[in-house]
Design a protein around this motif. Structure first.
Motif, mmCIF file in Angstrom:
data_model
loop_
_atom_site.group_PDB
_atom_site.id
_atom_site.type_symbol
_atom_site.label_atom_id
_atom_site.label_comp_id
_atom_site.label_asym_id
_atom_site.label_seq_id
_atom_site.Cartn_x
_atom_site.Cartn_y
_atom_site.Cartn_z
ATOM 1 N N ASP A 7 0.810 -1.224 0.000
ATOM 2 C CA ASP A 7 0.000 0.000 0.000
ATOM 3 C C ASP A 7 0.842 1.272 0.000
ATOM 4 O O ASP A 7 0.304 2.360 -0.151
ATOM 5 N N ASP A 8 2.142 1.119 0.164
ATOM 6 C CA ASP A 8 3.034 2.275 0.216
ATOM 7 C C ASP A 8 3.657 2.483 -1.169
ATOM 8 O O ASP A 8 4.533 1.728 -1.581
ATOM 9 N N PRO A 9 3.229 3.523 -1.898
ATOM 10 C CA PRO A 9 3.721 3.732 -3.263
ATOM 11 C C PRO A 9 5.208 4.091 -3.341
ATOM 12 O O PRO A 9 5.787 4.072 -4.412
ATOM 13 N N SER A 10 5.827 4.398 -2.214
ATOM 14 C CA SER A 10 7.256 4.728 -2.249
ATOM 15 C C SER A 10 8.131 3.472 -2.257
ATOM 16 O O SER A 10 9.336 3.567 -2.478
ATOM 17 N N THR A 11 7.524 2.296 -2.032
ATOM 18 C CA THR A 11 8.287 1.048 -2.084
ATOM 19 C C THR A 11 8.169 0.425 -3.470
ATOM 20 O O THR A 11 7.236 0.730 -4.225
ATOM 21 N N SER A 12 9.095 -0.438 -3.794
ATOM 22 C CA SER A 12 9.042 -1.123 -5.097
ATOM 23 C C SER A 12 7.795 -1.990 -5.200
ATOM 24 O O SER A 12 7.145 -2.030 -6.248
ATOM 25 N N ILE A 13 7.464 -2.668 -4.117
ATOM 26 C CA ILE A 13 6.261 -3.513 -4.125
ATOM 27 C C ILE A 13 5.018 -2.650 -4.287
ATOM 28 O O ILE A 13 4.096 -3.002 -5.028
ATOM 29 N N GLY A 14 5.003 -1.503 -3.630
ATOM 30 C CA GLY A 14 3.875 -0.586 -3.759
ATOM 31 C C GLY A 14 3.735 -0.054 -5.175
ATOM 32 O O GLY A 14 2.627 0.077 -5.697
ATOM 33 N N ALA A 15 4.862 0.240 -5.812
ATOM 34 C CA ALA A 15 4.825 0.721 -7.200
ATOM 35 C C ALA A 15 4.296 -0.373 -8.117
ATOM 36 O O ALA A 15 3.477 -0.107 -9.006
ATOM 37 N N TYR A 16 4.755 -1.597 -7.906
ATOM 38 C CA TYR A 16 4.287 -2.718 -8.718
ATOM 39 C C TYR A 16 2.785 -2.942 -8.495
ATOM 40 O O TYR A 16 2.029 -3.139 -9.447
ATOM 41 N N HIS A 17 2.362 -2.863 -7.246
ATOM 42 C CA HIS A 17 0.938 -3.003 -6.916
ATOM 43 C C HIS A 17 0.128 -1.917 -7.620
ATOM 44 O O HIS A 17 -0.940 -2.182 -8.194
ATOM 45 N N TYR A 18 0.634 -0.681 -7.601
ATOM 46 C CA TYR A 18 -0.045 0.424 -8.272
ATOM 47 C C TYR A 18 -0.132 0.181 -9.776
ATOM 48 O O TYR A 18 -1.160 0.443 -10.402
ATOM 49 N N MET A 19 0.960 -0.339 -10.359
ATOM 50 C CA MET A 19 0.955 -0.645 -11.798
ATOM 51 C C MET A 19 -0.101 -1.694 -12.119
ATOM 52 O O MET A 19 -0.827 -1.572 -13.105
ATOM 53 N N LEU A 20 -0.166 -2.724 -11.296
ATOM 54 C CA LEU A 20 -1.167 -3.770 -11.522
ATOM 55 C C LEU A 20 -2.574 -3.185 -11.428
ATOM 56 O O LEU A 20 -3.417 -3.438 -12.296
#
Length: 151
Positions: A7-20
């Motif tokens: 849920d944190d867009p500043s993390t790589s996982i958050g960015a990937y989640h946002y892209m998805l």
């Protein structure tokens, strides 16, 4: 990672989640192209430059989600490499050799080629541009020299 990271867009996982999330309803090929664009931006150094200008990952993702990997985008990336070449002469040739070696390795391994093919295309475009500029400049200098000497 953990759920907070997603849920944190500043993390790589958050960015990937946002892209998805932002690509729901698009095809897998469209999503794959976006991922390749981001790989290229990372390789090119553009993501770091955008981060330094305080662009959020969401802004970058939103922008590049609307643009396909086309000649215009390749040209912009080639210009970045031309600027790098001015700072470190020979860097494009070195990177092109690496890209060709990587392309051959992943081809032999039966892996996805697009990212490596695009790197090769961008670097080749940059070299072609540098070469054509040198030829044009050289021809212009020759013409000016002839004109100045009355020929």
């Amino acid at each position: 990672g953990n759920l907070k990271d997603a849920d944190d867009p500043s993390t790589s996982i958050g960015a990937y989640h946002y892209m998805l999330e932002s690509n729901i309803g698009k095809t897998m090929l469209e999503f794959q192209e976006l991922m390749i664009v981001f790989q290229l931006l990372h390789w090119n150094g553009s993501l770091k430059a955008l981060r330094e200008t305080k662009c959020s990952r969401q802004e970058v993702i939103s922008y590049y989600s609307q643009h396909s990997l086309d000649e215009k985008m390749r040209s912009h990336m080639a210009l970045d490499w031309i600027m790098k070449e001015q700072e470190s002469p020979g860097i494009i040739s070195q990177e092109l050799q690496v890209a060709l070696r990587e392309l051959e390795e992943v081809r032999k391994a039966g892996q996805e080629l697009r990212f490596y093919k695009e790197k090769k295309e961008i670097l080749s475009l940059a070299l072609t541009q540098i070469y054509s500029d040198q030829v044009t400049t050289s021809s212009w200098d020759d013409q000016m020299s002839l004109a100045l000497h009355g020929y």
